[in-house]
Motif scaffolding. Sequence first.
Motif, PDB file in Angstrom:
ATOM      1  N   GLY A 197       0.824  -1.213   0.000  1.00 51.22           N
ATOM      2  CA  GLY A 197       0.000   0.000   0.000  1.00 51.22           C
ATOM      3  C   GLY A 197       0.853   1.255   0.000  1.00 51.22           C
ATOM      4  O   GLY A 197       0.602   2.195  -0.760  1.00 51.22           O
ATOM      5  N   LEU A 198       1.892   1.250   0.821  1.00 47.36           N
ATOM      6  CA  LEU A 198       2.754   2.430   0.917  1.00 47.36           C
ATOM      7  C   LEU A 198       3.480   2.672  -0.406  1.00 47.36           C
ATOM      8  O   LEU A 198       3.554   3.806  -0.886  1.00 47.36           O
ATOM      9  CB  LEU A 198       3.764   2.229   2.053  1.00 47.36           C
ATOM     10  CG  LEU A 198       4.661   3.409   2.367  1.00 47.36           C
ATOM     11  CD1 LEU A 198       3.834   4.604   2.801  1.00 47.36           C
ATOM     12  CD2 LEU A 198       5.649   3.056   3.465  1.00 47.36           C
ATOM     13  N   SER A 199       3.992   1.590  -1.018  1.00 50.56           N
ATOM     14  CA  SER A 199       4.695   1.755  -2.296  1.00 50.56           C
ATOM     15  C   SER A 199       3.769   2.364  -3.343  1.00 50.56           C
ATOM     16  O   SER A 199       4.130   3.326  -4.023  1.00 50.56           O
ATOM     17  CB  SER A 199       5.183   0.412  -2.831  1.00 50.56           C
ATOM     18  OG  SER A 199       5.908  -0.267  -1.861  1.00 50.56           O
ATOM     19  N   LEU A 200       2.566   1.796  -3.457  1.00 43.85           N
ATOM     20  CA  LEU A 200       1.644   2.296  -4.476  1.00 43.85           C
ATOM     21  C   LEU A 200       1.278   3.749  -4.211  1.00 43.85           C
ATOM     22  O   LEU A 200       1.207   4.569  -5.126  1.00 43.85           O
ATOM     23  CB  LEU A 200       0.376   1.427  -4.505  1.00 43.85           C
ATOM     24  CG  LEU A 200       0.590   0.027  -5.056  1.00 43.85           C
ATOM     25  CD1 LEU A 200      -0.617  -0.851  -4.792  1.00 43.85           C
ATOM     26  CD2 LEU A 200       0.851   0.102  -6.552  1.00 43.85           C
ATOM     27  N   MET A 216       4.985   0.768  -8.916  1.00 43.70           N
ATOM     28  CA  MET A 216       5.913   0.664  -7.799  1.00 43.70           C
ATOM     29  C   MET A 216       7.241   0.034  -8.196  1.00 43.70           C
ATOM     30  O   MET A 216       8.188   0.056  -7.437  1.00 43.70           O
ATOM     31  CB  MET A 216       5.280  -0.075  -6.617  1.00 43.70           C
ATOM     32  CG  MET A 216       4.909  -1.512  -6.872  1.00 43.70           C
ATOM     33  SD  MET A 216       3.955  -2.212  -5.501  1.00 43.70           S
ATOM     34  CE  MET A 216       5.265  -2.906  -4.519  1.00 43.70           C
ATOM     35  N   PHE A 217       7.328  -0.496  -9.415  1.00 43.57           N
ATOM     36  CA  PHE A 217       8.580  -1.105  -9.857  1.00 43.57           C
ATOM     37  C   PHE A 217       9.374  -0.198 -10.783  1.00 43.57           C
ATOM     38  O   PHE A 217      10.368  -0.606 -11.360  1.00 43.57           O
ATOM     39  CB  PHE A 217       8.297  -2.459 -10.514  1.00 43.57           C
ATOM     40  CG  PHE A 217       7.635  -3.400  -9.561  1.00 43.57           C
ATOM     41  CD1 PHE A 217       8.381  -4.009  -8.567  1.00 43.57           C
ATOM     42  CD2 PHE A 217       6.279  -3.612  -9.604  1.00 43.57           C
ATOM     43  CE1 PHE A 217       7.769  -4.837  -7.650  1.00 43.57           C
ATOM     44  CE2 PHE A 217       5.663  -4.437  -8.682  1.00 43.57           C
ATOM     45  CZ  PHE A 217       6.413  -5.046  -7.698  1.00 43.57           C
ATOM     46  N   TYR A 218       8.941   1.051 -10.903  1.00 41.72           N
ATOM     47  CA  TYR A 218       9.642   1.986 -11.788  1.00 41.72           C
ATOM     48  C   TYR A 218      11.126   2.124 -11.451  1.00 41.72           C
ATOM     49  O   TYR A 218      11.963   2.097 -12.353  1.00 41.72           O
ATOM     50  CB  TYR A 218       8.946   3.357 -11.777  1.00 41.72           C
ATOM     51  CG  TYR A 218       9.519   4.301 -12.797  1.00 41.72           C
ATOM     52  CD1 TYR A 218       9.011   4.341 -14.092  1.00 41.72           C
ATOM     53  CD2 TYR A 218      10.586   5.126 -12.487  1.00 41.72           C
ATOM     54  CE1 TYR A 218       9.553   5.176 -15.048  1.00 41.72           C
ATOM     55  CE2 TYR A 218      11.141   5.967 -13.434  1.00 41.72           C
ATOM     56  CZ  TYR A 218      10.622   5.988 -14.713  1.00 41.72           C
ATOM     57  OH  TYR A 218      11.169   6.811 -15.654  1.00 41.72           O
ATOM     58  N   PRO A 219      11.483   2.257 -10.156  1.00 41.25           N
ATOM     59  CA  PRO A 219      12.909   2.414  -9.862  1.00 41.25           C
ATOM     60  C   PRO A 219      13.750   1.212 -10.290  1.00 41.25           C
ATOM     61  O   PRO A 219      14.949   1.335 -10.461  1.00 41.25           O
ATOM     62  CB  PRO A 219      12.953   2.566  -8.337  1.00 41.25           C
ATOM     63  CG  PRO A 219      11.594   3.010  -7.962  1.00 41.25           C
ATOM     64  CD  PRO A 219      10.670   2.374  -8.945  1.00 41.25           C
TER      65      PRO A 219
END
Lengths: 536, 137
Positions: A197-200, A216-219
Amino acid sequence: MSDDTIMTPDGDANPIETDYTVGQDNIQPQIGPFGMDIHNPVFLVSGLTIVAFVIFATAMPEQASTMFGWLRPAVTSTFDVVFLFAGDVFVVLALLLMISPLGKVRIGGTEATPDYSYTGWFAMLFAAGMGIGLMFFGVSEPISHYSASLAEGAGSPESWAPLAGAAGVEMEARRLAMAATIFHWGLHPWAIYAIVGLSLAIFAYNKGLPLSVRSMFYPIFGERVWGWVGHVIDTLAVFATLFGLATSLGIGAQQANAGLNFLFGIPENDISMIVLILCITGVALVSVVAGLDAGVKRLSEINMVLAALLLVFVIAVGPTMLIATGFFANLVAYAEYLPALANPFGRSDTNFSQGWTSFYWAWWISWSPFVGMFIARVSRGRSVREFIFCVLLIPSMVSVLWMTAFGGSAITMVNEGFTDIAEADMPLQLFTMLSDLPLASITSFIAIVLVIVFFVTSSDSGSLVIDTITAGGKVDAPVPQRVFWATFEGLVAIVLLLGGGLTALQAASVSTGLPFAIVLLLGCFALIKGLMSEPR
Amino acid sequence: MFKKIMLPVDLQHVDRLEKALRVGVDLARLYGCGLCLVGVTAETPTAVAHNPEEYADKLEHFASEMAESQGLPVESVAYAAHDPAVDLDKTLLAAAEETECDAIVMASHVPGLPEHFFASHGGKIASHAHVSVFVVR
């Protein structure tokens, strides 16, 4: 201003520069009279895969249940170390984030203010996160661990007892049973939800990326996240959410039907269950069409009030003093057994750690895209510290209280001679316990209503989430789309219920927990990276 | 006749608004009054903006361009909704009160079968607003 600079949200934040715009891969087909706005290929691929699976599970129920009946234990037993390890990583990371300076980062920018009051927010995250499970496992799981721990031969390889069990020692068996149950419903599941939840939330509200699981996987993947890598992640998320919901809806209908049969003698058959699913889906439809504030939030609040009523009632008429002291005793037992229970390596209680813990972790992880995304959507304006405190610590405490009130009382009652609780079928154990307490008809009725409303709140919030993912992160896609998903969930549940493929599909959705567990471990790095670059 | 005319705009589909905008401008000239552009966005990133602040900024930019090209006073107000697909009508109705506009000009599509189940925004606004509503099809 020029078009290619990104403004920061409320106060300071550090957005990600990307050429991707929300909905750029979307297509707007006209289906009949309804205009759609859907992500291509996520909508099509996930929709078609689901249809194909349903046909397979219905046409060949035996092959399907053999295959998935093998797949689920194969996944949770072979990769138990991965699941247990991942669960521990999430708990440690969440607690570290809370106490570290990163806890000061605010979702939506330094000046953002919360969208929802504490009660509305908490009601929604609790209803989406656990709800229904507490109703069914609140009595049955502690009883099950208690019996296994107390039994002769507890601790042997054949035993299902947690750790070494406590053969013949009532007091110790009770502590172990409560610690094990709280372990499954406490910090670990909520840490999984909190991290996702926090990542999104951070990547949508602070970084300006679309509200979709892939963001959330962009980095890690960079711009490739908008390509097939992202399609796969989003499709898996839709798949896990829809199957999770549909199987829960189907299994829940069976359980609600059993409860209604126990209370009112309503016949237990396909027709009753289909009527139940239709009613639940119907109410969920009204709720999604009414929207987040007028529908989902209001139902969650009703739900919380009913759950609180039931809890207060059990505390009041049950062994009150024992529950009060038990709460602290169970917390101590939980703390004491936590390191041993959470240890992923070299476990000798394989039945317990693989059959219970690993299965639960896979189940929570497969639900995390859905619950995490829903929590993210309603959490703008909270600081990371506040977020983790409210998504991890408070719900864990509520779980401890709930399990103490229901499970602890049930163990006491079984010891006092109400053995019918332990002998009843699992879905009926809660109702059997309530029937041994005063005012059984009222409380059992509240319990049935709670079960049904919990399903409605899962179904409507799930439809919102699936609709957003399949619309490429758009939250304002046409309303008929969410009507489609809510209806589709109900239909899938009915087809599977009649075709006998429910458990197969539940196994399939739990199996999606494995890829997600690995992907989410990567996501932890992405989250830390994202938070480090935010102003505090 | 009118003091201020409200023009709901969807920044993502400005091309579809041309007719409604022209009607709004013509009415404003006729009655010598100002225009108020109202936009509703989601709090999550959208195709138009990464956050509500950016959206408000873009709307203001759009309004000032319009004021310059038409020689009319044009203000802008942006709202962020929790669930814009559902809350749009409610937000627009509240906006009409807050901005003290006494007329609304808005675009709507030609009603078809879906309107029996889901009211079009223009239709909903026309039946609930306290002020005059001009639905442009």
